[in-house]
Every structure is written in C-alpha cells, then in structure tokens.
Enzyme design. Structure first.
Site, PDB file in Angstrom:
ATOM      1  N   TYR A   1       0.821  -1.203   0.000  1.00  0.00           N
ATOM      2  CA  TYR A   1       0.000   0.000   0.000  1.00  0.00           C
ATOM      3  C   TYR A   1       0.860   1.260   0.000  1.00  0.00           C
ATOM      4  O   TYR A   1       0.446   2.316   0.465  1.00  0.00           O
ATOM      5  CB  TYR A   1      -0.971  -0.020   1.192  1.00  0.00           C
ATOM      6  CG  TYR A   1      -2.206  -0.835   0.913  1.00  0.00           C
ATOM      7  CD1 TYR A   1      -3.401  -0.238   0.548  1.00  0.00           C
ATOM      8  CD2 TYR A   1      -2.170  -2.226   0.981  1.00  0.00           C
ATOM      9  CE1 TYR A   1      -4.533  -0.987   0.266  1.00  0.00           C
ATOM     10  CE2 TYR A   1      -3.295  -2.990   0.699  1.00  0.00           C
ATOM     11  CZ  TYR A   1      -4.475  -2.362   0.344  1.00  0.00           C
ATOM     12  OH  TYR A   1      -5.588  -3.113   0.061  1.00  0.00           O
TER      13      TYR A   1
ATOM     14  N   GLY B   1     -10.039  -6.211  -3.837  1.00  0.00           N
ATOM     15  CA  GLY B   1      -8.711  -6.626  -4.287  1.00  0.00           C
ATOM     16  C   GLY B   1      -8.016  -7.512  -3.286  1.00  0.00           C
ATOM     17  O   GLY B   1      -7.331  -8.480  -3.658  1.00  0.00           O
ATOM     18  N   ASP B   2      -8.187  -7.214  -1.991  1.00  0.00           N
ATOM     19  CA  ASP B   2      -7.588  -8.059  -0.953  1.00  0.00           C
ATOM     20  C   ASP B   2      -8.237  -9.432  -0.937  1.00  0.00           C
ATOM     21  O   ASP B   2      -7.562 -10.452  -0.774  1.00  0.00           O
ATOM     22  CB  ASP B   2      -7.736  -7.387   0.416  1.00  0.00           C
ATOM     23  CG  ASP B   2      -6.991  -6.073   0.491  1.00  0.00           C
ATOM     24  OD1 ASP B   2      -5.748  -6.093   0.465  1.00  0.00           O
ATOM     25  OD2 ASP B   2      -7.649  -5.025   0.564  1.00  0.00           O
ATOM     26  N   SER B   3      -9.565  -9.464  -1.099  1.00  0.00           N
ATOM     27  CA  SER B   3     -10.261 -10.748  -1.148  1.00  0.00           C
ATOM     28  C   SER B   3      -9.745 -11.597  -2.302  1.00  0.00           C
ATOM     29  O   SER B   3      -9.494 -12.797  -2.155  1.00  0.00           O
ATOM     30  CB  SER B   3     -11.766 -10.509  -1.287  1.00  0.00           C
ATOM     31  OG  SER B   3     -12.468 -11.720  -1.476  1.00  0.00           O
TER      32      SER B   3
END
Length: 458
Positions: free
Chosen positions: A138, A245-247
C-alpha cells in the site's frame, strides 16, 4: 496452511449517519454521526481474510505505538500473529464519512513508513516456514526494504509468492509467481488498456511468472495464457468494492498454496471477490472487537463453466451431510449420474443448527466439506448460511437440482429458482435404513447402528 502476509497495515474507520440539512456557512451536508466502526485495512484486511478462510496467518507489517496502531493490534489479536517491522511516523488511518449508505469524503492521516533498516530474525523465520506468501503493498515502504526483498527472492520454488502491487511501492521481485494489479494500477504501470497484451507487457517488465489484471465486475485478464476470466453476476443489494482486491489476492494465494493450477486459482479468486463485494465488501463488517468473519469464499465454478462450454449438464444437490453415511453416498452418486458435473450445496454450521437444533451439527462444516470433496462423484462444494440454498442456486443456475425423496416439490422453495433459470428438480428415493438422526439416537442409548431404521437421510 501457514500464510505469511507482508505489507502495509491500515486502520479503516467508518463514520455513518444521516444527512438532512446543509451547513449554514457552506453548501455541504451536515452528517449526524450515529455509529463509528473500525476495521483492519490494507495488509491487515488481507490477514483477516486469510484467517477467515482457515489459514494460520502471520502478518509482517509496520505500525507505531499510537492510538491507531494499538487499535489495529486489538482488532488483529485473535486473527493472526503480528510481527512488527521498523516504522517511522504515525500509523496510517483512513476515515470514511457516510450518510445514508453513501460515502461523502475520506480523511487520511498518518505519514508512517517502513525504512530500509534490518529486520528482526523472527520475521525471516515466519517467511521461511510459510506455505504461501502474499505481499500486500500500500505504498508505505515495506516493499522497498532491501533485507525483506532479498528474503522474498530466496523463497523455495514450491512456496507460492503473490504480489499485490501499488504505484507508490517497489516493483515485485522477479521470483514472484503471480502479480495482481487492478486495472487502474496496471495503467499507472504503463500497461495500456486491460488486455492480454498489457498483462503480458507487465509480466515481461517484472520478470515474474504471471500477471492477473483485475477488471472489477468484468473479471480478470491473465497472462499467460492471455485469457479473460469473467466474474459471476453480483447478487448483493449493496455492492461495495472496498476490500475486493484483498479478497481476490488472498483467495488466489491460498488456492495456489493448495496446489491449484494458476488459471483455476485466479478463477476462484474472481468468484470469491465477486461474492465479497455482493455481501457488502469490507464496509459491511461491524468491527467492535466481536465482528463476524467476512463472507466465506464462494465456490470455484471453473469445472461448471468448462462443462457448460461444450453443452454439458450441471447438477446440484443439497443437504447438511452431517455424519456422512451410505444414504448420502447413494444420493450423490445418483445425482452425478444425471449430468456432467456435480456441485454439492452444503448447509453451514449455523444453518444446520437452525434446521436440526442443538447439538447438531456433529461434524463441523470444514470437516464435512473435506469428506464431500474427497468423493469421486463430487466436483465442487459450496457452503451457504441461509436455511434454503436459493441464493446460491441463483448464482449456480444448475440444469438439475437433486434432493432426497422424503421431500415434496412444494416443500422446496429453491425449486422455483432452478425452474426460473430453465432447470428442473429431481427427487431421489432414500436408501432404507440410514438416517443421521436415528444413528445419533442409537448411539445415545448405547445401541448399535441398525440398517432397519427408517427416516430422513439428512
């Protein structure tokens, strides 16, 4: 499975309420805040999603000993092992102000970064013992740490390394198996439009094994082989892409860690991210320390899509499948014989408890899924929380829906869902002598399991 998540942890805060008037000194709405909810964000969200999927997660990140850093530690305490990298500055925090479900503004504070300083030996040991590694960048400096980059480059070849990049972060190490930028990020990296050629250009630039550019509701473009994997239609009433996006990245990493081939792993990630968004995204959580786990990853429908591509027939069968017995096996074998792929729609633990009452289920969902997936006749298992699998069947749209013959068609509300999509319901006669409820009664009274018992095979 041991999952190591490396990346920048953020604290996400939602301030929500109603807005019925304008500010007297500016043409902006006044939000009467009714609730404040905190949740892990960034790499911390990825760690929580990994934990919810059954992985043993270690999160390697940086944070300060400030209020946001301490709140993150509290939220993560029961979810993962938290290992701190050197950190300078305030813990990043993002606050969304929402009125009547609509985001009005986001306030970002915290300028902290991970400097290029040596890391503790425990962080390297966590990487070396992992079954799969996800880098969730990030843009807060952790991917620029030279000590960490050297360790990532030395990971054994049989340990999948997935990299979720950020335009302000460092480029993935060439050792990376899969890089997963979203469309906007791919454009910022100079990939052009979301095409197979663009994904391949990024793969050559980074020297990694593969690139999957996520395209939101369209799915993901994967290179190699240069294929668009389409996303299923979203079923949620309040779609929120926050955390999608993390999933996707977590689901793909875990699938690769289980030995799933690349294309199937990416397809699985697309399915999981689509369901995550449909369920409300990260913003649907209530994070007061007792928040529910995020939605379970949806089933991988890759086999279903393959069968449909050549005109084959998809069959679905449903039930609790608690204490798997020959009656269940007969039902599933009969169901599989009716088509070319069988998806089992399995009640979750909470769903079984509502239907059967305590102490059911005897066998927890993870173990029931494991047993069903081991059967040759079963192509996929999909878990649902509701009393009826109607919502799941809206997504699957099977050609045939199979249930045990102890039901009447008008007792199955899901039949209407199947018929609306052109399918039909088939009732398979039960095998006399097998019933989970009767088996439990016999065991409770110290008797033997008798074939002469009669009842529902559920």
């Amino acid at each position: 499975m041991k999952l190591a998540v490396v990346g920048d942890a953020l604290l996400d805060v939602d301030l929500s309420g109603g807005a019925e008037r304008l500010c007297p000194d500016a043409p902006v709405p006044v939000v009467d805040v009714a609730a404040r909810k905190c949740r892990p964000g960034g790499a911390a969200l990825a760690a929580v999603l990994g934990d919810a999927s059954g992985a043993d997660v270690t999160l390697i990140t940086g944070r300060s000993d400030d209020s946001a850093g301490r709140e993150l530690e509290r939220l993560l305490a029961a979810r993962c092992v938290l290992l701190d990298a050197p950190f300078s500055g305030g813990t990043p925090s993002k606050t969304r102000v929402r009125a009547d479900g609509q985001s009005l503004v986001r306030l970002d504070v915290g300028d902290g970064v991970v400097p290029d300083l040596p890391l503790a030996a425990g962080l390297f040991e966590a990487l070396r013992s992992a079954d799969a590694v996800l880098v969730a960048d990030y843009g807060r400096g952790i991917t620029r740490n030279s000590w960490l980059r050297r360790e990532l480059a030395r990971l054994p070849s049989d340990v999948p390394l997935v990299w979720d990049p950020h335009p302000r972060g460092a480029e993935p190490v060439p050792r990376t198996d899969l890089v997963v930028p979203n469309h906007a990020e791919a454009l910022s990296f100079g990939a052009g439009s979301g095409t197979a050629e663009g994904a391949e250009a990024l793969r050559l630039r980074w020297g990694c094994g593969a690139v999957a550019v996520t395209m939101g509701a369209r799915g993901a473009v994967v290179s190699p082989p240069g294929e668009l994997l389409r996303a299923p239609e979203l079923m949620g009433r309040r779609p929120d892409v926050c955390g999608a996006g993390d999933s996707f990245a977590v689901s793909v990493t875990l699938a690769l860690g289980r030995g799933v081939p690349l294309l199937e792993a990416v397809r699985y990630g697309v399915d999981c991210a689509s369901r995550f968004v449909a369920e409300g995204g990260a913003g649907a959580w209530a994070c007061d320390g007792s928040e529910p786990p995020p939605p379970r990853p949806g089933p991988s429908f890759s086999r279903v899509e393959q069968v449909r591509s050549w005109g084959g027939r998809v069959v679905a069968a449903g039930g609790c499948f608690d204490l798997l017995h020959p009656g269940h096996i007969n039902l599933l074998n009969r169901a599989r014989s009716l088509g070319d792929a069988l998806v089992v729609c399995m009640n979750s633990d909470e769903s079984v408890r509502r239907l059967k009452g305590p102490p059911r289920p005897v066998v927890h969902a993870e173990d029931r899924r494991c047993l069903l997936e081991a059967l040759e006749c079963v192509d996929a298992v999909a878990e649902f929380d509701e009393t009826s699998p109607s919502r799941l069947l809206e997504q699957l749209r099977p050609d045939i829906w199979v249930k045990g013959g102890d039901y009447e068609p008008d007792q199955l509300p899901e039949s209407r869902v199947v018929e609306r999509h052109g399918g039909r319901t088939v009732l398979v006669p039960l095998v006399d002598g097998y019933s989970t409820s009767r088996i439990l009664r016999d065991l409770e009274h110290g008797g033997r399991i008798r074939r002469e018992c009669h009842g529902r095979a559920g």
